[in-house]
Design a protein around this motif. Structure first.
Motif, short mmCIF file in Angstrom:
data_model
loop_
_atom_site.label_atom_id
_atom_site.label_comp_id
_atom_site.label_asym_id
_atom_site.label_seq_id
_atom_site.Cartn_x
_atom_site.Cartn_y
_atom_site.Cartn_z
N GLU A 169 0.83 -1.20 0.00
CA GLU A 169 0.00 0.00 0.00
C GLU A 169 0.87 1.26 0.00
O GLU A 169 0.53 2.27 -0.60
CB GLU A 169 -0.91 0.04 1.24
CG GLU A 169 -2.05 -0.96 1.22
CD GLU A 169 -3.20 -0.51 0.32
OE1 GLU A 169 -3.41 0.70 0.18
OE2 GLU A 169 -3.86 -1.39 -0.26
N ARG A 171 3.68 1.69 -1.44
CA ARG A 171 4.28 1.94 -2.76
C ARG A 171 3.27 2.44 -3.78
O ARG A 171 3.64 2.90 -4.84
CB ARG A 171 4.95 0.67 -3.28
CG ARG A 171 6.23 0.34 -2.52
CD ARG A 171 6.98 -0.78 -3.19
NE ARG A 171 6.28 -2.05 -3.12
CZ ARG A 171 6.46 -2.96 -2.18
NH1 ARG A 171 7.32 -2.75 -1.22
NH2 ARG A 171 5.80 -4.09 -2.20
N LYS A 172 2.00 2.33 -3.47
CA LYS A 172 0.97 2.77 -4.41
C LYS A 172 0.86 4.28 -4.43
O LYS A 172 1.28 4.95 -3.49
CB LYS A 172 -0.40 2.21 -3.99
CG LYS A 172 -0.60 0.74 -4.25
CD LYS A 172 -1.99 0.38 -3.84
CE LYS A 172 -2.24 -1.09 -4.01
NZ LYS A 172 -3.59 -1.45 -3.55
N GLY A 173 0.26 4.78 -5.49
CA GLY A 173 -0.04 6.20 -5.55
C GLY A 173 -1.35 6.47 -4.83
O GLY A 173 -2.09 5.56 -4.46
N ALA A 174 -1.70 7.73 -4.67
CA ALA A 174 -2.91 8.11 -3.93
C ALA A 174 -4.17 7.61 -4.64
O ALA A 174 -5.14 7.22 -3.99
CB ALA A 174 -2.96 9.62 -3.77
N ALA A 175 -4.17 7.58 -5.96
CA ALA A 175 -5.36 7.16 -6.70
C ALA A 175 -5.59 5.65 -6.62
O ALA A 175 -6.70 5.18 -6.80
CB ALA A 175 -5.24 7.59 -8.15
N ASP A 176 -4.51 4.88 -6.34
CA ASP A 176 -4.64 3.43 -6.31
C ASP A 176 -5.07 2.89 -4.97
O ASP A 176 -5.41 1.72 -4.84
CB ASP A 176 -3.27 2.80 -6.67
CG ASP A 176 -2.83 3.21 -8.06
OD1 ASP A 176 -3.68 3.45 -8.89
OD2 ASP A 176 -1.59 3.28 -8.29
N ARG A 177 -5.06 3.71 -3.97
CA ARG A 177 -5.38 3.23 -2.62
C ARG A 177 -6.89 3.03 -2.47
O ARG A 177 -7.67 3.65 -3.16
CB ARG A 177 -4.93 4.22 -1.56
CG ARG A 177 -3.43 4.37 -1.52
CD ARG A 177 -3.05 5.49 -0.59
NE ARG A 177 -1.72 5.96 -0.91
CZ ARG A 177 -0.64 5.68 -0.23
NH1 ARG A 177 -0.73 4.93 0.82
NH2 ARG A 177 0.52 6.14 -0.61
#
Length: 181
Positions: A169, A171-177
């Protein structure tokens, strides 16, 4: 239209005259007003200088380490010369010395019980050494409550598995969370 323009011009002239009179009044101060103005300015400058002085004097002139400490006998003599009773101060001082001695003796007894030489323990007056000798061996937090090495390794493995999701989580970007379910 002509009447409105005349009225506007008259208002404009009246406004300009009023402004001119105000400027003349400000420029032409009386002698009394000039004197009060100069007094005010002088007082302001004095106040600024005083503030600068107090700001610069806001620290100790000499550090406490350089000032010789007075002994209890000196204090007793000074207060006695004024006429004050110092018996309570002396008794409190004696009590404090006695508690220090009793603590020191307790530490010596504890060191001797631990198998250490009491004198050698007192030569090493470092508080960290004394506290470490009293505490004994501390158990590591990650090993606390484990039966053996196998249980410890199993707990570490489970911990890593639990952290995997959160690390991905991160490593994800804000839109992928996604929100917590």
């Amino acid at each position: 239209k002509a009447e409105l323009e005349k009225e506007e011009d008259e208002q404009q002239r009246a406004w300009e005259e009023a402004q001119g009179n105000m400027m003349e009044d400000a420029d032409a101060l009386g002698s009394d007003e000039e004197q009060t103005l100069s007094k005010i300015r002088r007082k302001k400058s004095i106040m600024k200088q005083e503030q600068r002085m107090t700001k610069s004097m806001n620290s100790a002139r000499m550090p406490r380490s350089r000032v010789p400490q007075k002994s209890l006998a000196d204090m007793d003599k000074d207060l006695g010369s004024i006429g004050l009773d110092t018996s309570k101060v002396r008794s409190r001082s004696r009590a404090m010395v006695e508690t220090r001695k009793s603590r020191r003796d307790k530490r010596r007894r504890a060191d001797i019980e631990d198998g250490k030489d009491g004198k050698a323990g007192m030569e090493l007056e470092s508080s960290t050494i004394r506290s470490a000798s009293r505490v004994g061996k501390r158990q590591r937090r990650d090993e606390a409550g484990m039966k053996d090495i196998v249980a410890k390794k199993r707990a570490e493995k489970l911990k890593k598995q639990g952290e995997k999701r959160w690390k991905s989580e991160a490593r994800k970007g804000a839109a992928d969370r996604r929100g917590l379910d």
